[in-house]
Structures are given as C-alpha cells and as structure tokens.
Design a protein around this motif. Structure first.
Motif, PDB file in Angstrom:
ATOM      1  N   ARG A   1     -61.633 -39.383 -33.765  1.00 16.61           N
ATOM      2  CA  ARG A   1     -60.090 -39.473 -34.202  1.00 16.61           C
ATOM      3  C   ARG A   1     -60.194 -39.178 -35.507  1.00 16.61           C
ATOM      4  O   ARG A   1     -59.707 -38.654 -36.598  1.00 16.61           O
ATOM      5  CB  ARG A   1     -59.790 -40.557 -33.819  1.00 16.61           C
ATOM      6  N   LEU A   2     -61.811 -39.696 -36.446  1.00 16.73           N
ATOM      7  CA  LEU A   2     -61.917 -39.112 -37.393  1.00 16.73           C
ATOM      8  C   LEU A   2     -61.917 -37.800 -38.031  1.00 16.73           C
ATOM      9  O   LEU A   2     -61.686 -37.421 -38.467  1.00 16.73           O
ATOM     10  CB  LEU A   2     -63.313 -39.480 -37.950  1.00 16.73           C
ATOM     11  N   ILE A   3     -62.276 -36.741 -36.832  1.00 18.80           N
ATOM     12  CA  ILE A   3     -62.146 -35.426 -37.177  1.00 18.80           C
ATOM     13  C   ILE A   3     -60.696 -34.952 -36.737  1.00 18.80           C
ATOM     14  O   ILE A   3     -60.464 -33.965 -37.685  1.00 18.80           O
ATOM     15  CB  ILE A   3     -63.430 -34.350 -35.369  1.00 18.80           C
ATOM     16  N   ARG A   4     -60.528 -34.965 -35.957  1.00 14.85           N
ATOM     17  CA  ARG A   4     -58.565 -35.150 -35.144  1.00 14.85           C
ATOM     18  C   ARG A   4     -58.069 -34.983 -36.856  1.00 14.85           C
ATOM     19  O   ARG A   4     -57.344 -34.968 -37.162  1.00 14.85           O
ATOM     20  CB  ARG A   4     -58.431 -36.165 -34.552  1.00 14.85           C
ATOM     21  N   ARG A   5     -57.901 -36.116 -37.454  1.00  7.47           N
ATOM     22  CA  ARG A   5     -57.147 -36.928 -37.860  1.00  7.47           C
ATOM     23  C   ARG A   5     -57.471 -35.872 -39.939  1.00  7.47           C
ATOM     24  O   ARG A   5     -56.765 -35.779 -40.836  1.00  7.47           O
ATOM     25  CB  ARG A   5     -57.746 -38.125 -38.686  1.00  7.47           C
ATOM     26  N   TYR A   6     -59.098 -35.826 -40.052  1.00  5.30           N
ATOM     27  CA  TYR A   6     -59.308 -34.897 -40.998  1.00  5.30           C
ATOM     28  C   TYR A   6     -58.284 -33.046 -41.074  1.00  5.30           C
ATOM     29  O   TYR A   6     -57.789 -33.193 -41.683  1.00  5.30           O
ATOM     30  CB  TYR A   6     -60.628 -34.382 -41.299  1.00  5.30           C
ATOM     31  N   LEU A   7     -58.715 -32.449 -39.883  1.00  3.34           N
ATOM     32  CA  LEU A   7     -57.970 -31.031 -39.291  1.00  3.34           C
ATOM     33  C   LEU A   7     -56.726 -31.889 -38.849  1.00  3.34           C
ATOM     34  O   LEU A   7     -55.545 -29.983 -39.915  1.00  3.34           O
ATOM     35  CB  LEU A   7     -58.628 -31.298 -37.785  1.00  3.34           C
ATOM     36  N   ASN A   8     -55.747 -32.733 -39.509  1.00  2.00           N
ATOM     37  CA  ASN A   8     -54.358 -32.926 -39.430  1.00  2.00           C
ATOM     38  C   ASN A   8     -53.775 -31.808 -39.422  1.00  2.00           C
ATOM     39  O   ASN A   8     -52.933 -30.652 -39.918  1.00  2.00           O
ATOM     40  CB  ASN A   8     -54.298 -32.668 -41.252  1.00  2.00           C
ATOM     41  N   PRO A   9     -53.449 -31.697 -38.059  1.00  2.00           N
ATOM     42  CA  PRO A   9     -52.687 -30.375 -36.796  1.00  2.00           C
ATOM     43  C   PRO A   9     -51.516 -30.484 -37.232  1.00  2.00           C
ATOM     44  O   PRO A   9     -51.577 -32.034 -37.134  1.00  2.00           O
ATOM     45  CB  PRO A   9     -53.668 -30.617 -35.763  1.00  2.00           C
ATOM     46  N   LEU A  10     -50.639 -30.021 -36.689  1.00  2.00           N
ATOM     47  CA  LEU A  10     -49.100 -30.676 -36.284  1.00  2.00           C
ATOM     48  C   LEU A  10     -48.923 -30.741 -35.456  1.00  2.00           C
ATOM     49  O   LEU A  10     -47.782 -31.943 -35.370  1.00  2.00           O
ATOM     50  CB  LEU A  10     -48.112 -28.940 -36.509  1.00  2.00           C
ATOM     51  N   ALA A  11     -49.895 -30.707 -34.708  1.00  2.00           N
ATOM     52  CA  ALA A  11     -49.231 -31.518 -32.765  1.00  2.00           C
ATOM     53  C   ALA A  11     -50.873 -32.228 -32.388  1.00  2.00           C
ATOM     54  O   ALA A  11     -51.619 -32.014 -32.594  1.00  2.00           O
ATOM     55  CB  ALA A  11     -48.706 -30.890 -32.227  1.00  2.00           C
ATOM     56  N   TRP A  12     -50.956 -33.357 -31.661  1.00  2.00           N
ATOM     57  CA  TRP A  12     -52.292 -34.072 -31.208  1.00  2.00           C
ATOM     58  C   TRP A  12     -51.576 -34.919 -30.109  1.00  2.00           C
ATOM     59  O   TRP A  12     -50.931 -34.820 -29.900  1.00  2.00           O
ATOM     60  CB  TRP A  12     -53.433 -34.410 -32.333  1.00  2.00           C
ATOM     61  N   THR A  13     -52.972 -35.001 -28.984  1.00  2.00           N
ATOM     62  CA  THR A  13     -52.404 -35.860 -28.510  1.00  2.00           C
ATOM     63  C   THR A  13     -54.161 -36.622 -28.031  1.00  2.00           C
ATOM     64  O   THR A  13     -55.109 -36.224 -28.235  1.00  2.00           O
ATOM     65  CB  THR A  13     -51.846 -35.311 -27.102  1.00  2.00           C
ATOM     66  N   GLU A  14     -54.136 -37.659 -27.496  1.00  2.00           N
ATOM     67  CA  GLU A  14     -55.484 -38.166 -27.366  1.00  2.00           C
ATOM     68  C   GLU A  14     -55.481 -38.935 -25.857  1.00  2.00           C
ATOM     69  O   GLU A  14     -54.443 -39.263 -24.944  1.00  2.00           O
ATOM     70  CB  GLU A  14     -55.887 -39.993 -28.137  1.00  2.00           C
ATOM     71  N   PHE A  15     -56.566 -39.037 -25.188  1.00  2.00           N
ATOM     72  CA  PHE A  15     -57.293 -39.886 -23.339  1.00  2.00           C
ATOM     73  C   PHE A  15     -56.555 -40.990 -23.471  1.00  2.00           C
ATOM     74  O   PHE A  15     -57.025 -41.526 -24.355  1.00  2.00           O
ATOM     75  CB  PHE A  15     -58.040 -38.776 -23.612  1.00  2.00           C
ATOM     76  N   ASP A  16     -56.019 -40.883 -22.536  1.00  2.00           N
ATOM     77  CA  ASP A  16     -55.930 -42.596 -22.015  1.00  2.00           C
ATOM     78  C   ASP A  16     -57.519 -43.057 -21.512  1.00  2.00           C
ATOM     79  O   ASP A  16     -57.257 -42.581 -20.384  1.00  2.00           O
ATOM     80  CB  ASP A  16     -54.667 -42.662 -20.759  1.00  2.00           C
ATOM     81  N   ARG A  17     -57.958 -44.017 -21.834  1.00  2.00           N
ATOM     82  CA  ARG A  17     -59.425 -44.308 -22.058  1.00  2.00           C
ATOM     83  C   ARG A  17     -59.658 -45.513 -20.212  1.00  2.00           C
ATOM     84  O   ARG A  17     -60.487 -45.847 -19.902  1.00  2.00           O
ATOM     85  CB  ARG A  17     -59.741 -44.405 -22.900  1.00  2.00           C
ATOM     86  N   PHE A  18     -58.085 -45.872 -20.433  1.00  2.00           N
ATOM     87  CA  PHE A  18     -57.996 -47.628 -19.533  1.00  2.00           C
ATOM     88  C   PHE A  18     -56.867 -47.588 -17.980  1.00  2.00           C
ATOM     89  O   PHE A  18     -57.463 -48.219 -17.855  1.00  2.00           O
ATOM     90  CB  PHE A  18     -58.148 -48.850 -20.562  1.00  2.00           C
ATOM     91  N   SER A  19     -56.938 -46.620 -18.268  1.00  2.00           N
ATOM     92  CA  SER A  19     -55.342 -46.450 -17.355  1.00  2.00           C
ATOM     93  C   SER A  19     -56.008 -46.559 -15.561  1.00  2.00           C
ATOM     94  O   SER A  19     -57.136 -46.151 -15.636  1.00  2.00           O
ATOM     95  CB  SER A  19     -54.434 -45.364 -17.512  1.00  2.00           C
ATOM     96  N   PRO A  20     -55.970 -47.087 -14.635  1.00  2.00           N
ATOM     97  CA  PRO A  20     -56.955 -47.295 -13.316  1.00  2.00           C
ATOM     98  C   PRO A  20     -55.907 -45.925 -12.598  1.00  2.00           C
ATOM     99  O   PRO A  20     -55.501 -46.477 -12.025  1.00  2.00           O
ATOM    100  CB  PRO A  20     -55.858 -48.994 -12.893  1.00  2.00           C
ATOM    101  N   GLN A  21     -55.996 -44.702 -12.749  1.00  5.32           N
ATOM    102  CA  GLN A  21     -56.606 -43.684 -12.106  1.00  5.32           C
ATOM    103  C   GLN A  21     -57.544 -42.941 -12.617  1.00  5.32           C
ATOM    104  O   GLN A  21     -58.256 -42.830 -13.617  1.00  5.32           O
ATOM    105  CB  GLN A  21     -54.891 -43.182 -12.851  1.00  5.32           C
ATOM    106  N   SER A  22     -57.618 -41.478 -11.966  1.00  7.85           N
ATOM    107  CA  SER A  22     -59.138 -40.428 -11.953  1.00  7.85           C
ATOM    108  C   SER A  22     -58.225 -40.006 -13.653  1.00  7.85           C
ATOM    109  O   SER A  22     -56.831 -39.469 -14.477  1.00  7.85           O
ATOM    110  CB  SER A  22     -58.165 -39.449 -11.053  1.00  7.85           C
ATOM    111  N   ALA A  23     -59.598 -39.130 -14.105  1.00 10.29           N
ATOM    112  CA  ALA A  23     -59.344 -38.752 -15.201  1.00 10.29           C
ATOM    113  C   ALA A  23     -58.944 -37.979 -15.124  1.00 10.29           C
ATOM    114  O   ALA A  23     -58.343 -37.071 -16.419  1.00 10.29           O
ATOM    115  CB  ALA A  23     -61.160 -38.634 -14.740  1.00 10.29           C
ATOM    116  N   LEU A  24     -58.878 -36.702 -13.906  1.00 12.32           N
ATOM    117  CA  LEU A  24     -58.199 -35.808 -14.032  1.00 12.32           C
ATOM    118  C   LEU A  24     -56.725 -35.721 -14.248  1.00 12.32           C
ATOM    119  O   LEU A  24     -56.037 -35.097 -15.221  1.00 12.32           O
ATOM    120  CB  LEU A  24     -58.224 -35.296 -12.882  1.00 12.32           C
ATOM    121  N   VAL A  25     -56.045 -37.229 -13.811  1.00  8.53           N
ATOM    122  CA  VAL A  25     -54.528 -37.354 -13.631  1.00  8.53           C
ATOM    123  C   VAL A  25     -54.783 -38.275 -15.275  1.00  8.53           C
ATOM    124  O   VAL A  25     -53.243 -37.633 -15.933  1.00  8.53           O
ATOM    125  CB  VAL A  25     -53.977 -38.422 -12.528  1.00  8.53           C
TER     126      VAL A  25
END
Length: 347
Positions: free
Chosen positions: A116-140
C-alpha cells in the motif's frame, strides 16, 4: 471473519492503459494464482506494458515467463525485531525507483502495509487491491479484485503454460533411467510448509507400492529444496529404479518445466503443487490444516483432500491442537491411490 476495506479507483481513460504494475510479493503459490488472470489481461490489452513487483528470490523465475514486460524485485530480509522498519525502508527505496515508470494502473494483489505504501507513492490513475479475507478461492479473489478496475472483464486464461519449452536436461535424465519422453511421469511433492500439512512417509511408500502394481512403467520424480530432502532421500533409497530425486538440483523455472511434463502430481499444500493444477496438470492435493475455501484446486483434472469436514479443520495453524495431525494421518494410501488413479486414467 476479519474484514478490511478494499481501496480501488476505476480506470476512466478513453484509451487502454499503457503501463500497468502488478504487485504480488509473498508467497510463491500465491504468485502462481495471479498468472491465469495476467495472461487474460495481456491478451485483452496487447499494447499495454505489464510489469510485476515480487520478492527477489522469485524474480528470476517470473522473468522467464512470457507474461511481463519487466520484473521488479524487493529484497527479503532475515527476520528480526526490526523487520517492519527494514521492510518499510526497502519499500520506500523501491517506490522512489518505480516512480519514474509512471504506472497508470497498479494492481495490488498483496495488500499489506508495504504494498500500500508503494501504491500510494506511485499515485496511479487507477488501482485495486486484493480481498484477503473472503471465504473464496484466491484465484476468484484475484479475478474480482482486478475486475474492480472497470477494464474488460477478465477470466482465468490457463494457456500461458503452453508457451513454456520442455526441460531437455530432464529428458536426458529420463534416458539414463531407461525411459524416454513418452514415459508417464508422476511427481511426488511432500512439501507442506508445516507439520500439520505433512502426509506420513510410510503412506507415500504404501502409495508407491500400490501405484507400481498397476503402472509399473511410470517414473516418479521428486522436486524441491532442503526441507523435503530427508523424505526424498528415503524414497529414492527404497525405489532406486523408480524414483528420480532432484531436490536442490533445479531452479524454480526448471522445476516448473518438469512439472509440465508430468501426467500426475501428488502434492501437499505447496507452491509447486498449485502451479501444477493452474497449468492443467492432473493434481491430487492434500491440504491438511490449510483453508480449502482459499486454496483448493479447481477443475475436473483435480481432486482435493481437505479438513473442512472436521470440527477443528481448516484451522490454518502451524501445529495441530490434537497433537496427531489427524487431518493428514486419517488419509489412507488406498484413498489417495483411488483418486490419483482416477485422474491418471481419465482421457
């Protein structure tokens, strides 16, 4: 279930993004889970340059894949009480270097303090993050996270594995064992990270006995590093004509090339095991204490033994609260053989 807000900002450009950065630092199996989606992203945006940020010991492998324009790496330091501060310093230093690339999109499939530190410093026009906790496959979860960007809808594309050349050194080794490129290879991968992900050695022996009675011409191969050396040595000593022991003898990429030549993999929860099924190799996986809703293999070419049916199952602990590793020791060699043989025999 622990929850944490996911930050994302959709792509609003009128044309395709030119520079995209994917972040997945830990761990090897989780990095593999990103490949089918990056393959689809690359196919749908052929003119976009897609870079990867991962840990330094994974970078040489990722560089050999055809998925990325450039691979950036962050050093992995020995754990210490100052580890958090060391990692923050390394992230800031790397972010300063990455800034010059002017990434328009950052796909953070790690989502921790440093990414998150790296992403915020890069300040891209668009971004997204991984859902770490939902009970679904990592692929999904990877798929859902990337699709939050509002780009073309992505589906897992497993064709990336077809571009990997065969491992010629391994083919020569088969020849030394009196085999050839048409020999069916079965990989045994006793590489679970913790004791409650380990299937007992005597069960592997029983499994090999059952297998050779039915498929006597098969060649078993064991790949990996020091942590499985003792088991690998024991199996090779017991079956010198049927087991090729390549522990500590290959790079990650060479090991992957050999995996692609296999007809079947029998594996504990490990990176190489996930790479097998994600690449279309018939795979029987024994997860033990690992959460099956997060990492169980998907597809008709897979079968997963997991502990989700037990009151203490899917515990995600390093050691067994029962002190008997029941979620692994309850699996008999006949149970595993039956599922492996069914996958091996299907057309």
């Amino acid at each position: 279930m622990k929850k944490e807000s996911i930050s994302f900002n959709q792509w609003s450009g009128h044309s395709s993004p030119q520079k995209i950065l994917v972040i997945r630092i830990q761990a090897l199996g989780d990095l593999f889970f990103t490949f089918p989606l990056i393959a689809d992203l690359k196919q749908k945006y052929p003119n976009s340059k897609i870079d990867l940020l991962t840990r330094s010991d994974y970078a040489p492998f990722a560089e050999k894949m055809s998925l990325f324009n450039q691979v950036h790496s962050i050093p992995i330091n020995i754990k210490s009480r100052f580890q958090r501060f060391i990692n923050i310093y390394a992230s800031i230093k790397l972010a300063l270097q990455l800034k010059k690339h002017q990434f328009e999109v950052v796909i953070d499939l790690q989502r921790n303090e440093n990414s998150r530190l790296i992403r915020r410093y890069l300040n891209p026009l668009a971004w997204t993050e991984f859902d770490r906790f939902s009970p679904q496959s990592a692929l999904v979860r990877n798929q859902q996270s990337i699709n939050l960007l509002g780009l073309e809808y992505l589906e897992p594309n497993f064709s990336f594995a077809k571009t990997i050349p065969s491992q010629q050194k391994f083919m020569k080794l088969l020849d030394q064992f009196g085999k050839n490129s048409n020999t069916d290879v079965v990989i045994i991968n006793p590489a679970g990270a913790f004791e409650n992900r380990h299937w007992p050695l005597e069960r592997y022996i029983e499994f090999i006995n059952l297998w050779l009675k039915k498929h006597s011409q098969c060649q078993f191969v064991i790949l990996g590093v020091d942590k499985i050396k003792q088991k690998a040595d024991a199996l090779q000593a017991r079956y010198p004509e049927h087991v090729i022991n390549l522990v500590n003898e290959t790079s990650i990429f060479e090991a992957y090339q050999i995996v692609l030549s296999a007809k079947l993999m029998l594996t504990e929860d490990s990176g190489l095991g996930h790479f097998a099924w994600l690449s279309g190799v018939n795979t029987v996986m024994m997860l033990g204490a690992t959460r099956h809703d997060w990492v169980a293999p998907i597809g008709q070419h897979t079968y997963c033994f997991h502990s989700g049916d037990l009151p203490c199952g899917d515990c995600w602990q390093f050691t067994c609260a029962r002190h008997d590793n029941y979620c692994m020791t309850r699996l008999t060699s006949h149970q595993v053989f039956d599922k492996a043989n069914a996958l091996y025999s299907q057309k």
